[in-house]
Scaffold this active site. Structure first.
Site, PDB file in Angstrom:
ATOM      1  N   ALA A 142      41.654  32.383  27.437  1.00  0.00           N
ATOM      2  CA  ALA A 142      42.434  33.094  26.431  1.00  0.00           C
ATOM      3  C   ALA A 142      43.060  34.562  27.162  1.00  0.00           C
ATOM      4  CB  ALA A 142      41.092  34.000  25.592  1.00  0.00           C
TER       5      ALA A 142
ATOM      6  N   PRO B 159      26.549  36.152  30.021  1.00  0.00           N
ATOM      7  CA  PRO B 159      26.718  36.951  31.338  1.00  0.00           C
ATOM      8  C   PRO B 159      27.768  36.780  31.856  1.00  0.00           C
ATOM      9  CG  PRO B 159      25.333  35.423  31.648  1.00  0.00           C
ATOM     10  CD  PRO B 159      25.781  35.010  30.638  1.00  0.00           C
TER      11      PRO B 159
ATOM     12  N   ASP C 115      47.579  37.433  38.598  1.00  0.00           N
ATOM     13  CA  ASP C 115      47.739  36.057  37.680  1.00  0.00           C
ATOM     14  C   ASP C 115      46.990  35.889  36.015  1.00  0.00           C
ATOM     15  OD1 ASP C 115      44.482  37.069  37.850  1.00  0.00           O
ATOM     16  OD2 ASP C 115      44.342  35.814  39.471  1.00  0.00           O
TER      17      ASP C 115
ATOM     18  N   SER D 106      41.168  41.856  41.060  1.00  0.00           N
ATOM     19  CA  SER D 106      42.206  41.684  39.800  1.00  0.00           C
ATOM     20  C   SER D 106      42.308  42.738  38.801  1.00  0.00           C
ATOM     21  CB  SER D 106      41.808  40.229  39.349  1.00  0.00           C
ATOM     22  OG  SER D 106      41.744  39.833  38.078  1.00  0.00           O
TER      23      SER D 106
ATOM     24  N   ASP E 146      47.959  41.660  35.265  1.00  0.00           N
ATOM     25  CA  ASP E 146      46.527  42.104  35.094  1.00  0.00           C
ATOM     26  C   ASP E 146      47.168  42.553  37.157  1.00  0.00           C
ATOM     27  OD1 ASP E 146      46.733  39.623  37.357  1.00  0.00           O
ATOM     28  OD2 ASP E 146      44.260  39.672  35.972  1.00  0.00           O
TER      29      ASP E 146
HETATM   30  C1  LIG Z   1      36.212  36.782  28.708  1.00  0.00           C
HETATM   31  C2  LIG Z   1      37.212  36.789  29.664  1.00  0.00           C
HETATM   32  O1  LIG Z   1      37.989  37.299  30.181  1.00  0.00           O
HETATM   33  N1  LIG Z   1      36.235  36.443  31.109  1.00  0.00           N
HETATM   34  C3  LIG Z   1      37.307  36.784  32.319  1.00  0.00           C
HETATM   35  C4  LIG Z   1      36.395  37.272  33.487  1.00  0.00           C
HETATM   36  O2  LIG Z   1      35.178  36.269  34.074  1.00  0.00           O
HETATM   37  P1  LIG Z   1      34.159  37.294  33.575  1.00  0.00           P
HETATM   38  O3  LIG Z   1      32.714  36.125  34.615  1.00  0.00           O
HETATM   39  O4  LIG Z   1      33.812  37.208  31.907  1.00  0.00           O
HETATM   40  O5  LIG Z   1      33.725  38.181  34.063  1.00  0.00           O
HETATM   41  O6  LIG Z   1      37.354  37.746  34.710  1.00  0.00           O
HETATM   42  C5  LIG Z   1      36.963  36.154  35.421  1.00  0.00           C
HETATM   43  C6  LIG Z   1      38.185  36.680  36.920  1.00  0.00           C
HETATM   44  O7  LIG Z   1      38.936  37.159  36.288  1.00  0.00           O
HETATM   45  C7  LIG Z   1      38.583  35.644  34.278  1.00  0.00           C
HETATM   46  O8  LIG Z   1      38.621  34.382  34.648  1.00  0.00           O
HETATM   47  C8  LIG Z   1      37.571  35.065  33.308  1.00  0.00           C
HETATM   48  O9  LIG Z   1      38.628  34.625  32.349  1.00  0.00           O
END
Ligand SMILES: CC(=O)N[C@H]1[C@@H](OP(=O)(O)O)O[C@H](CO)[C@@H](O)[C@@H]1O
Length: 510
Positions: free
Chosen positions: A357, A474, A266, A64, A262
């Site tokens: 968001a 994390p 999605d 993604s 993106d």
């Molecule tokens: C703050 C942020 O935007 N985090 C994103 C990002 O996840 P993280 O676990 O934060 O890396 O990628 C995910 C998958 O695309 C999405 O679901 C999520 O919202």
């Protein structure tokens, strides 16, 4: 193949001091060189799962919004959506275990579809997954280059019997949603919608929507995949939303509306440039716009009792939550980051609207909802709900829902921005080696471990009044710790962010 790939994988992880991978926020995701063995095991696992359920399943190969060198596997269950927590645990255990292929399954065969994005590593990973599926004695069918939501929708639609042989009907996704949109929108929508495709697969598929909807919606594509080696690079929704910058190839025209997808289409953000100031429509505002309309329609029929809820994450702007609960009178709930959590939580309502968001979200509804809405003659609402991809959050169908609503409600982007004012917020990330040591509460709004780090964070935050908040967690997709701070004054948020980052730098292995 299994022992050889397993040994190669073990050595690679050891050499780079990495641990075995986990099924994170959205599946397995890592730098593509670590994924060969994982892909093979995923193929076998899903092949066996389809042979035990007689249902058609899917594996989407994409990372993604991540860098082009990364890749990943998202598993698509028969009805779209997400695997159950137990299935996620099982696939992770299977990848890590030495378990060989079980010959006894409930059925003799199964079907697994495989889709991929445009990353250079996606094609070879696709072949590996297909080999794993074959090893399990199931049939692997390659759907080629498709967006993640398109892939999930096709798997969902074929299981529901809406379409057969999806391997040669990838455009069913386009036809299905364009048909609904053309029933909703009868005359041309003013202005031009510029869609930034992040140089990825969404940019490619948007072309078909552009052609099919030309009589009512003028779409101009930028960053549409011609330079696929620049995927997500200075373009796409993650870049616009996180860097707060305009994508490359942006051209200003006051009659244009702007949207960015993106890398696998999605996620979606809209934005405007007003007196040189970039203003971004993030996921929260899509939730508000969609909820406003649904509520307004349901109010026409007081006899029709349906529950509505909005699911957000700790990254949602508090101003949106306040507006949803206090002005719209709709229940708002927090779920952990990752649409898998939001999607599940949204099922607690008849109509669940979930958005991160970053613009990943959907309106999902329970089976009886469409029938009820029809019985009460809310035909426009029925079409609107059908326009929402039920398999997973979808940037393209969310564009269609947004364009319909802005046109119907005679709103422009400024009007949308004026519904409520966001509190200033800042998100940063810090690359670390040991992100796993950070633990948060379920909603990810506060740090729980390590205790001494938590105490230091509390000490920093005690200097500010409680209109300021910061969350530290994390990432599930990158080797980073994310810091998100929000409050009334921009300068103070910057100060909080820098103090927290300094603290983390001194505490974590960088
Ligand atoms: C703050 C942020 O935007 N985090 C994103 C990002 O996840 P993280 O676990 O934060 O890396 O990628 C995910 C998958 O695309 C999405 O679901 C999520 O919202």
């Amino acid at each position: 193949m299994d022992p050889q790939l397993r040994e190669e994988h073990r050595q690679l992880l050891e050499k780079n001091q990495k641990q075995l991978l986990s099924y994170g926020t959205s599946g397995f995701r890592e730098e593509s060189k670590y994924l060969k063995f994982v892909g093979w095991r995923v193929g076998i696992f899903i092949g066996l799962m389809s042979k035990n359920t007689k249902l058609k399943l899917g594996v989407m190969i994409t990372a993604s919004h991540n860098k082009i060198i990364d890749n990943g596997f998202k598993i698509v269950p028969p009805k779209g959506g997400m695997l159950s927590i137990e299935e996620e645990q099982n696939i992770e255990i299977f990848y890590k275990s030495d378990e060989i292929v079980k010959s006894e399954t409930l059925y003799d065969t199964g079907i697994v579809y495989v889709g991929r994005d445009t990353r250079p590593s996606s094609e070879s990973l696709c072949q590996i997954v297909l080999e794993g599926i074959k090893e399990a004695g199931a049939i692997g069918i390659n759907l080629g280059i498709v967006t993640t939501p398109q892939f999930a929708f096709l798997v969902y639609a074929t299981n529901l019997g809406l379409v057969n042989q999806i391997e040669s009907k990838q455009e069913f996704f386009v036809e299905y949603f364009c048909d609904i949109f053309l029933q909703l929108v009868k005359s041309p929508i003013k202005g031009t919608l510029v869609i930034d495709g992040a140089e990825g697969v969404g940019g490619i598929w948007i072309k078909q929507f552009q052609e099919k909807l030309a009589t009512v919606l003028t779409i101009k594509r930028i960053n549409y995949g011609e330079e696929s080696h620049l995927l997500n690079d200075c373009c796409g929704s993650e870049f616009v939303q996180k860097e707060k910058k305009l994508p490359k190839s942006f051209v200003y025209d006051p009659t244009y509306r702007y949207a960015s997808l993106d890398g696998d289409a999605d996620r979606l953000v809209y934005y405007s440039l007003d007196q040189n100031k970039l203003q971004i429509i993030e996921g929260d505002r899509f939730a508000v716009l969609f909820a406003m309309y649904i509520k307004q329609q349901l109010e026409k029929q007081p006899g029709l009792k349906l529950t509505i809820g909005i699911i957000q994450t700790a990254y949602a702007n508090s101003a949106s939550t306040k507006y949803i609960t206090e002005q719209l009178g709709i229940q708002a709930k927090y779920a952990p980051t990752g649409v898998k959590y939001l999607h599940r939580a949204a099922h607690e309502f008849d109509i669940g609207i979930y958005f991160e968001a970053n613009g990943h979200g959907a309106v999902i509804y329970e089976n009886h909802v469409l029938q009820k809405v029809k019985e009460f003659e809310l035909f426009e609402l029925e079409l609107f709900l059908r326009l929402s991809n039920q398999a997973i959050g979808d940037a393209i169908t969310n564009i269609l829902m947004t364009e319909f609503l802005l046109n119907k409600l005679e709103m422009n982007i400024q009007d949308w921005l004026l519904i409520y004012s966001d509190y200033p917020a800042l998100s940063t990330k810090l690359y670390v080696k040991n992100k796993q040591i950070i633990k948060t509460n379920y909603e990810e709004t506060s740090l729980i471990e390590p205790i001494d780090l938590k105490l230091k964070v509390d000490e920093i935050m005690s200097k500010y009044d409680n209109t300021y908040r910061t969350c530290i967690r994390p990432s599930g997709t990158e080797n980073v710790v994310r810091v998100h701070s929000e409050g009334p004054e921009v300068e103070i948020i910057r100060e909080i962010d820098s103090r927290i980052n300094e603290l983390l730098k001194s505490y974590m292995e960088i």
